[in-house]
Enzyme design. Structure first.
Site, short mmCIF file in Angstrom:
data_model
loop_
_atom_site.label_atom_id
_atom_site.label_comp_id
_atom_site.label_asym_id
_atom_site.label_seq_id
_atom_site.Cartn_x
_atom_site.Cartn_y
_atom_site.Cartn_z
N HIS A 1 5.81 -13.83 -37.32
CA HIS A 1 4.84 -13.87 -35.97
C HIS A 1 5.70 -14.47 -34.95
O HIS A 1 5.53 -13.41 -34.76
CB HIS A 1 3.47 -14.19 -36.25
CG HIS A 1 2.56 -13.32 -35.49
ND1 HIS A 1 2.10 -12.27 -35.26
CD2 HIS A 1 1.99 -13.92 -34.11
CE1 HIS A 1 1.77 -12.11 -34.14
NE2 HIS A 1 1.33 -12.75 -33.20
N TYR B 1 7.72 -12.97 -31.02
CA TYR B 1 7.76 -13.74 -29.77
C TYR B 1 9.02 -13.90 -29.50
O TYR B 1 9.69 -13.81 -28.11
CB TYR B 1 6.47 -14.66 -29.33
CG TYR B 1 5.34 -14.29 -29.66
CD1 TYR B 1 4.28 -13.28 -28.70
CD2 TYR B 1 4.47 -14.45 -30.88
CE1 TYR B 1 3.48 -13.01 -28.57
CE2 TYR B 1 3.69 -13.79 -30.99
CZ TYR B 1 2.45 -13.14 -30.08
OH TYR B 1 1.53 -12.52 -29.75
N HIS C 1 1.74 0.05 -35.41
CA HIS C 1 0.89 -1.34 -34.90
C HIS C 1 2.68 -2.21 -34.09
O HIS C 1 3.42 -2.15 -33.36
CB HIS C 1 0.52 -2.23 -34.37
CG HIS C 1 0.67 -3.15 -34.36
ND1 HIS C 1 -0.09 -3.16 -33.34
CD2 HIS C 1 0.81 -5.12 -34.39
CE1 HIS C 1 -0.32 -4.33 -32.62
NE2 HIS C 1 0.95 -5.05 -33.29
N PHE C 2 3.47 -2.41 -35.34
CA PHE C 2 4.95 -2.57 -35.14
C PHE C 2 5.99 -1.68 -33.94
O PHE C 2 6.17 -2.26 -33.13
CB PHE C 2 5.56 -2.72 -36.63
CG PHE C 2 5.51 -3.91 -37.25
CD1 PHE C 2 4.48 -5.01 -36.68
CD2 PHE C 2 5.59 -3.97 -38.70
CE1 PHE C 2 4.25 -5.69 -37.20
CE2 PHE C 2 5.36 -4.72 -39.31
CZ PHE C 2 3.87 -5.94 -38.52
N HIS C 3 5.44 -0.05 -34.20
CA HIS C 3 6.47 0.36 -33.63
C HIS C 3 6.08 0.59 -32.14
O HIS C 3 6.74 0.76 -30.57
CB HIS C 3 6.69 2.09 -33.90
CG HIS C 3 7.70 2.58 -34.77
ND1 HIS C 3 7.18 1.89 -36.67
CD2 HIS C 3 9.07 2.61 -34.93
CE1 HIS C 3 7.98 2.04 -36.96
NE2 HIS C 3 9.81 2.28 -36.47
N ARG D 1 0.94 2.15 -46.52
CA ARG D 1 1.85 1.99 -45.76
C ARG D 1 3.48 1.87 -45.95
O ARG D 1 4.12 2.29 -44.75
CB ARG D 1 2.07 0.34 -45.72
CG ARG D 1 2.89 -0.33 -44.80
CD ARG D 1 2.83 -2.22 -44.23
NE ARG D 1 3.67 -2.64 -43.40
CZ ARG D 1 3.63 -4.33 -43.08
NH1 ARG D 1 2.45 -4.93 -43.72
NH2 ARG D 1 4.57 -4.68 -43.03
N ARG D 2 4.17 2.39 -47.51
CA ARG D 2 5.28 2.34 -47.36
C ARG D 2 5.41 3.70 -48.25
O ARG D 2 6.35 3.21 -49.66
CB ARG D 2 5.49 1.37 -48.80
CG ARG D 2 5.48 -0.07 -47.03
CD ARG D 2 6.43 -1.56 -47.22
NE ARG D 2 6.39 -2.23 -46.23
CZ ARG D 2 5.89 -3.52 -46.28
NH1 ARG D 2 4.99 -4.07 -47.59
NH2 ARG D 2 6.20 -3.83 -45.39
#
Length: 559
Positions: A232, A236, A383-385, A448-449
């Site tokens: 995580h 950042y 969300h990641f994208h 997800r995958r």
């Protein structure tokens, strides 16, 4: 640099990145361009496979492709960009690196390059199809884990050189406020050194012995916890260089001052404190971690919202100030005064817009009950994208627009600026369409995958097929944008030279001459608080993994 130079004059004196530092920066950026193309091609193929419209040739596996996409974009591209940009920021604002500092940067570059090539070979030969998270009990070839360790060590070498330059400035100008960009880069580097200790220990003492056959067991709970202690904070580590540009570069592009030096430093310090002791919120559904510690880390996760809101306030204060200076008088007409024809502004601004839904999605992911609905669905990928793939990458593109010609001595022509605008709008449309489809499919339970063919036989995938086709369309637009980006960046490096180099824009702040806030420059205090929060968040959960009879606490044997 002379000791007689007052630090307030550094903005006028240090108007170019040192040429020797520039070669190191450029070497890192060439890797960025290469990684963008390869990773983008892998991403496009994934969306086509998921839609059922394409089958991979030559025996290439879907998860092999997925691993390549994640590793080369989430790790390779970002690592090389961040090292290059932060070296440029230090050279610009603190002064040229000395021989030792620059040598550490080159050692880091070559270690990262070697590790990347070895990892790429392992993925290409299907010896490491374990995704970029490399969760056990999935197992890769030992060379893959060794390559990851080498990449991390490479970043440490580069970071060490950067921190040495920052510390040297502090000694030369003892008692003065350090340059803002140099301070921000150092905050990001300290965070990186702390958060990578866990994942490096896991790779060296767990994964490598296990993959070499020296042990037949691995502590799965511990390995996942150490990964997310890093994983995580990694988000950042990607994001803070974009924040550096938002705070210190964009105001100069607008032709105005930044909002507040002290506020910018405080927001970065809060990210340092709260970006690491929050990884367990990725493990809310996992056994082996007490609910109390999960809850504590959820609270700490929500604390990160504060510096994000501080950043949003600061940025829009700058935007409105610029608009008022340009003659705006109404409530919102300052918005029209923003430089909508300047790609250096438009690219990061489009990224900021994505960060609004991205932040809302992050709150949902970190919330225990809401997380139950979206956990391990393609919502998480979406969300990641719209966090990494939009605010971060679009801002990186905006930085490349001025950094590459600044170093190579070329100029941004009207044609290249327009290419930057086309890049921004094409990327925004493709990412918006693809990520929206991922979010809606995730709400309907799409995994997800997994691919369409894996579920088509049961008829379950039929209700997801529309969203998967939309993902493929969005992915196609993204790949078109990647082609534009690659051509643009090559032209920015190789175009006609100019006697007046492009500016590396760095803005002074409205409170530039205010006295230094002493505790924000007290690095001993900042590091002690950071380490204290990490120990509070992780000591008991990790200890329980060794002492209590919980799933994964004593490792799983693979048969």
């Amino acid at each position: 640099m002379s000791r007689n130079i007052h630090p307030d004059n550094l903005f006028s004196l240090n108007n170019r990145v040192d040429s020797k530092d520039g070669r190191l920066v450029l070497a890192n950026m060439i890797w960025v361009i290469f990684a963008l193309f390869i990773g983008g091609a892998a991403g496009l193929l994934q969306t086509l496979v998921r839609s059922g419209m394409f089958e991979l040739p030559f025996g290439i596996g879907y998860y092999q492709l997925l691993t390549l996409h994640g590793v080369i974009l989430a790790l390779v591209l970002t690592f090389f960009f961040i090292m290059g940009f932060q070296i440029a920021a230090l050279s610009k604002t603190a002064g040229a690196l000395n021989r030792t500092e620059r040598r550490l940067g080159w050692i880091g570059f070559w270690l990262m390059s070697a590790g990347t090539l070895v990892a790429a070979v392992m993925i290409a030969t299907n010896e490491a199809s374990v995704l970029y998270t490399f969760y056990a009990p999935l197992q890769a070839h030992a060379f893959y884990y060794i390559a990851l360790a080498v990449i991390i060590v490479g970043t440490w070498c580069s970071v060490a050189g950067q921190l040495m330059r920052y510390i040297r400035w502090k000694r030369e100008f003892r008692g003065h406020k350090t340059p803002l960009l140099s301070y921000m880069a150092s905050i990001n580097n300290v965070m990186w050194l702390v958060c990578t200790i866990g994942v490096a220990a896991s790779v060296i003492f767990q994964y490598i012995p296990w993959s070499l056959g020296l042990t037949d067991r691995i502590n799965v709970s511990l390995s996942r916890t150490l990964f997310w202690m890093f994983g995580h904070a990694l988000v950042y580590f990607w994001l803070l260089p974009a924040y550096m540009a938002w705070y210190a570069v964009l105001p100069k592009v607008l032709g105005t001052e930044g909002f507040s030096d002290s506020l910018a430093r405080l927001s970065f310090v809060l990210f340092l404190f709260f970006s690491i002791p929050v990884g367990i919120h990725h493990q809310l559904t996992e056994p082996g971690i007490d609910a109390f510690w999960k809850g504590l880390q959820v609270v700490l996760t929500f604390a990160v919202i504060v510096p994000s809101l501080m950043t949003a306030f600061s940025l829009f204060a700058v935007f409105e100030t610029h608009g008022r200076q340009m003659g705006a008088t109404g409530l919102l007409d300052w918005f029209k005064k923003l430089p909508w024809k300047d790609a250096r502004f438009v690219l990061p601004f489009l990224g900021m817009l994505f960060f609004i839904p991205g932040g809302i999605g992050g709150i949902i992911n970190a919330s225990g009950q809401m997380n139950q609905l979206v956990h391990n669905t393609i919502w998480v990928v979406g969300h990641f994208h719209i966090t990494v793939g939009a605010p971060v990458i679009l801002t990186y593109f905006g930085i490349m627009m001025f950094l590459l010609p600044h170093i190579t001595g070329t100029r941004i022509t009207k044609q290249l600026n327009n290419m930057g605008l086309y890049l921004g709008y094409t990327w925004t449309f493709g990412m918006g369409l693809m990520s929206a489809a991922m979010h809606f499919a995730g709400l309907r339970g799409a995994p997800r995958r997994s691919t369409y063919s894996e579920y088509g036989g049961a008829g379950i995938a039929d209700e997801w097929i529309t969203y998967q086709i939309l993902q493929a369309v969005g992915g196609t637009f993204l790949f078109v944008a990647i082609i534009i980006a690659v051509l643009l960046f090559i032209q920015l490096m190789t175009g006609p030279k100019t006697n007046v180099p492009e500016e590396f824009p760095v803005a002074p702040m409205m409170d530039q001459n205010a006295p230094v806030t002493k505790w924000l420059e007290n690095w001993r205090l900042l590091i002690i608080i950071t380490v204290f929060l990490v120990l509070i968040a992780y000591t008991v959960p990790i200890t329980q993994m060794f002492t209590e009879n919980i799933p994964g606490a004593h490792g799983y044997k693979l048969w």
